[in-house]
Design an enzyme around this catalytic site. Structure first.
Site, PDB file in Angstrom:
ATOM      1  N   SER A  46      41.995  27.248 -12.343  1.00  0.00           N
ATOM      2  CA  SER A  46      43.072  26.268 -12.314  1.00  0.00           C
ATOM      3  C   SER A  46      43.784  26.085 -13.645  1.00  0.00           C
ATOM      4  O   SER A  46      44.352  27.025 -14.171  1.00  0.00           O
ATOM      5  CB  SER A  46      42.518  24.951 -11.804  1.00  0.00           C
ATOM      6  N   HIS A  47      43.676  24.888 -14.227  1.00  0.00           N
ATOM      7  CA  HIS A  47      44.421  24.576 -15.452  1.00  0.00           C
ATOM      8  C   HIS A  47      43.659  25.004 -16.702  1.00  0.00           C
ATOM      9  O   HIS A  47      44.157  24.823 -17.806  1.00  0.00           O
ATOM     10  CB  HIS A  47      44.685  23.080 -15.502  1.00  0.00           C
TER      11      HIS A  47
ATOM     12  N   ASP B  84      50.579  24.076 -12.804  1.00  0.00           N
ATOM     13  CA  ASP B  84      49.449  24.611 -13.575  1.00  0.00           C
ATOM     14  C   ASP B  84      49.155  26.061 -13.200  1.00  0.00           C
ATOM     15  O   ASP B  84      49.859  26.665 -12.386  1.00  0.00           O
ATOM     16  CB  ASP B  84      48.202  23.730 -13.420  1.00  0.00           C
TER      17      ASP B  84
ATOM     18  N   ASP C  14      47.103  27.677 -11.249  1.00  0.00           N
ATOM     19  CA  ASP C  14      46.963  28.089  -9.849  1.00  0.00           C
ATOM     20  C   ASP C  14      47.952  27.390  -8.912  1.00  0.00           C
ATOM     21  O   ASP C  14      47.877  27.559  -7.696  1.00  0.00           O
ATOM     22  CB  ASP C  14      45.528  27.879  -9.365  1.00  0.00           C
TER      23      ASP C  14
ATOM     24  N   ASP D 239      48.541  24.127  -8.084  1.00  0.00           N
ATOM     25  CA  ASP D 239      48.327  22.915  -7.287  1.00  0.00           C
ATOM     26  C   ASP D 239      48.713  21.640  -8.033  1.00  0.00           C
ATOM     27  O   ASP D 239      48.836  20.591  -7.431  1.00  0.00           O
ATOM     28  CB  ASP D 239      46.890  22.838  -6.730  1.00  0.00           C
ATOM     29  N   ARG D 240      48.904  21.727  -9.353  1.00  0.00           N
ATOM     30  CA  ARG D 240      49.309  20.524 -10.094  1.00  0.00           C
ATOM     31  C   ARG D 240      50.804  20.532 -10.363  1.00  0.00           C
ATOM     32  O   ARG D 240      51.438  21.587 -10.334  1.00  0.00           O
ATOM     33  CB  ARG D 240      48.602  20.479 -11.445  1.00  0.00           C
TER      34      ARG D 240
ATOM     35  N   LYS E 249      46.148  20.044  -3.086  1.00  0.00           N
ATOM     36  CA  LYS E 249      47.321  19.459  -3.716  1.00  0.00           C
ATOM     37  C   LYS E 249      48.326  20.586  -3.940  1.00  0.00           C
ATOM     38  O   LYS E 249      47.952  21.751  -3.948  1.00  0.00           O
ATOM     39  CB  LYS E 249      46.948  18.741  -5.000  1.00  0.00           C
TER      40      LYS E 249
HETATM   41  C1  VG1 Z   1      39.939  17.379 -12.738  1.00  0.00           C
HETATM   42  C2  VG1 Z   1      40.780  16.202 -12.302  1.00  0.00           C
HETATM   43  C3  VG1 Z   1      40.688  16.025 -10.802  1.00  0.00           C
HETATM   44  C4  VG1 Z   1      41.102  17.341 -10.112  1.00  0.00           C
HETATM   45  C5  VG1 Z   1      40.265  18.485 -10.627  1.00  0.00           C
HETATM   46  C6  VG1 Z   1      40.704  19.824 -10.080  1.00  0.00           C
HETATM   47  O1  VG1 Z   1      38.590  17.133 -12.426  1.00  0.00           O
HETATM   48  O2  VG1 Z   1      40.376  15.013 -12.968  1.00  0.00           O
HETATM   49  O3  VG1 Z   1      41.498  14.947 -10.407  1.00  0.00           O
HETATM   50  O4  VG1 Z   1      40.929  17.234  -8.722  1.00  0.00           O
HETATM   51  O5  VG1 Z   1      40.361  18.553 -12.049  1.00  0.00           O
HETATM   52  O6  VG1 Z   1      42.042  20.091 -10.384  1.00  0.00           O
HETATM   53  P1  VG1 Z   1      37.527  16.640 -13.519  1.00  0.00           P
HETATM   54  O7  VG1 Z   1      36.211  16.594 -12.795  1.00  0.00           O
HETATM   55  O8  VG1 Z   1      37.604  17.608 -14.632  1.00  0.00           O
HETATM   56  O9  VG1 Z   1      38.023  15.283 -13.957  1.00  0.00           O
HETATM   57  V1  VG1 Z   1      42.558  21.696 -10.495  1.00  0.00           V
HETATM   58  O10 VG1 Z   1      44.199  21.754 -10.602  1.00  0.00           O
HETATM   59  O11 VG1 Z   1      41.835  22.104 -11.952  1.00  0.00           O
HETATM   60  O12 VG1 Z   1      41.820  22.495  -9.287  1.00  0.00           O
HETATM   61 CO    CO Z   2      44.965  23.633 -10.410  1.00  0.00          CO
END
Ligand code: VG1
Ligand code: CO
Length: 554
Positions: free
Chosen positions: A114-115, A279, A281, A283-284, A380
């Site tokens: 992801s990010h 981001d 992937d 989804d953000r 998302k």
């Molecule tokens: C973070 C965010 C959470 C989100 C998750 C995955 O998790 O706070 O809201 O759903 O990333 O997002 P954490 O446990 O690090 O707080 V993504 O776009 O990285 O799949």
């Molecule tokens: Co993501």
């Protein structure tokens, strides 16, 4: 041709426990012999894989290609019927969710962290999504983890390297592999949801209104290019960093004011009216306007406010209910109350929204972490949120020509009041210190010593470690974050991240409500300062983590 299945002995690796969103580790860890193989085998054993159709794709980050070949070899041996793979392995997370649903697939394997940054020295990730298109719930991820702890053998079909650059079908023994266009189905979905004609007329009636989309060298580049340039007819200067790169060009592909500063600077300096980023992937999302930053908590509330009036999808389906993650501000609750809708507060992580959506009780939902979406899929969806904003801008401008992002924010506050919200992230702190800090707060909660206590100008109403009782399947998720709620409705939340790959990340969330119109244009950090002071003092964060400043403030 019948394939020859080989059995290879392997030994379990520690720590193959999927976190908030899949297994995320440094690439070097995935590169250990059999590490990736073990985890994929654990997924295939858990599903189970015989006869399955799986959608496979990722954000183009380093180690994607190698992992695709592993998936082919193990899937062929496990009796998977079909793999549907994006061209060159490219599929955004929302696109995978859509394809799983559209094709009635068994599930999907998403290759992304992801990010988190990518490249040989950074992160890789593997996530399994189930047949509703959403991230696997805890009972499935627990099963995968249990298998990973006792795995002794891998079953593989040794085949020559598959070429994923060519569209079309090919076979490995009984396994069919179909390589599809990465963006086509997703673009069709967006065109069915939003009012593209009205967005197009908005841009043609307002030739001075300029937008800039930043793909952040992640997966959404090709999608953004197709949507904004080809479909909406905007100039090439409306998009930037639209080619997915294995290391995201060395950038941190997280759309927030810190990591998307290139976009923020260009919007400020080059006179753009609307800026948006996604981001790694896809989804953000982040949405900004001229002199305006839309907090994700406000964004989901505003989209929910306009959904039924402005967005064709919701005109068809209606808005059934709203939901947010626990740390997300309560702005969405106010919209739900006004519209007479059910609303839910779930733990951090998108998987908790899926049950509500499948049960027809939630249409729009969001997280403060730049995650916004709806029941059109079960992830998302960054581009969905960005187009939703364009659709809302087009709608609002029909009544009030010349309205920009800032005007939409201000008119929302006029109706509902303003929930000031900010998140402080302390990344890669010492794990032990972070755990001790949380333990100390937990024990203060257990003894109930916080209740009624005066902290600065705030009085504690309740304090707990958030527990979620899923109203659909009855499952209970405990210890989801320390929550301190004050008598005036302000809140402090502290939790540890479940997505980091090294050390611990502490997240501190603060929220304060105001219905005093003279404060609606106030600076967020100033408005929240007294509450932040209370949070730092109460948690003794500096003492436990050794940090005087957060890594990122949102
Ligand atoms: C973070 C965010 C959470 C989100 C998750 C995955 O998790 O706070 O809201 O759903 O990333 O997002 P954490 O446990 O690090 O707080 V993504 O776009 O990285 O799949
Ligand atoms: Co993501």
């Amino acid at each position: 041709m019948v394939s020859i299945i080989q059995t290879i002995a392997t030994k379990p690796f520690e720590g193959q426990k999927p976190g908030t969103s899949g297994l995320r580790k440094k690439v070097k860890i995935f590169q250990q012999p059999n590490y990736t193989e073990n985890f994929i085998q654990a997924i295939l054993n858990a599903i189970p894989a015989k006869g399955a159709t799986l959608v496979v794709g990722g954000d183009g980050r380093y180690y994607l290609d190698e992992t695709l070949q592993v998936i082919v070899k193990l899937s062929a041996a496990a009796g998977v019927s079909k793999l549907v793979v994006g061209q060159n392995g490219i599929l955004s997370t929302p696109a995978v969710s859509n394809l799983i649903r559209k094709l009635n697939a068994t599930g999907g394997i998403l290759l992304t962290a992801s990010h988190n940054p990518g490249g040989p020295d950074n992160d890789f990730g593997i996530k399994y999504n189930i047949s509703n298109g959403g991230p696997a719930p805890e009972n499935v991820t627990d099963k995968i983890y249990e298998i990973s702890k006792t795995i002794t053998e891998l079953k593989i079909v040794d085949t020559p390297k598959i070429d994923f650059s060519v569209l079309g079908k090919q076979n490995v023994g009984e396994l069919e592999i179909e390589v599809i266009d990465s963006v086509h189905d997703y673009i069709e979905l967006m065109k069915n949801i939003f009012d593209f004609d009205s967005i197009k007329s908005f841009f043609s009636n307002n030739p001075n209104f300029k937008m800039l989309f930043d793909g952040m060298n992640g997966v959404t580049g090709p999608y953004g290019q197709r949507l904004f340039v080809q479909e909406l007819g905007l100039p090439e200067s409306s998009v930037m960093r639209c080619i997915p790169l294995p290391d995201f060009g060395g950038a941190h592909p997280d759309p927030n004011l810190t990591y998307a500063h290139d976009l923020v600077e260009r919007v400020n300096n080059e006179g753009y009216d609307f800026g948006a980023a996604s981001d790694g992937d896809g989804d953000r999302n982040m949405v900004i306007g001229k002199d305006a930053f839309v907090t994700p908590s406000d964004s989901v509330a505003i989209i929910a406010h306009y959904a039924k009036e402005a967005i064709p999808y919701f005109q068809k389906t209606g808005v059934k209910g709203l939901a947010r993650s626990m740390p997300t501000s309560q702005a969405l609750d106010l919209v739900a109350k006004k519209q007479g809708l059910e609303y839910f507060e779930v733990p951090t992580g998108w998987k908790f929204f899926g049950n509500l959506m499948d049960a027809g009780r939630c249409s729009v939902c969001g997280e403060e972490s730049f995650g916004t979406g709806s029941d059109h899929i079960r992830e998302k969806d960054g581009l969905w949120a960005i187009i939703a904003w364009l659709n809302i801008l087009a709608y609002v401008n029909k009544k009030n020509p010349g309205s920009g992002v800032k005007d939409i924010l201000q008119s929302h506050y006029q109706i509902y009041g303003r929930n000031f919200f900010s998140r402080y992230d302390y990344e890669e702190v010492d794990g032990k210190g972070a755990d001790e800090m949380v333990q100390r707060l937990r024990s203060m909660i257990e003894t109930k010593e916080l209740e009624g206590k005066q902290l600065g100008s705030f009085t504690v109403a309740t304090a707990d470690d958030f527990t979620y009782n899923d109203p659909i399947d009855g499952s209970i998720s405990k210890k989801q974050g320390i929550r301190i709620i004050f008598q005036d409705g302000s809140r402090l939340v502290i939790r540890l991240s479940g997505t980091g790959s090294s050390g611990a990340t502490v997240r501190l969330y603060v929220e304060k409500y105001s219905n005093n119109a003279s404060e609606y244009t106030a600076d967020t950090q100033k408005a929240l300062q007294s509450l932040i002071d209370v949070a730092l003092d109460l948690s003794q964060l500096q003492k436990f983590t050794g940090r005087t400043k957060p890594t990122v403030i949102t």
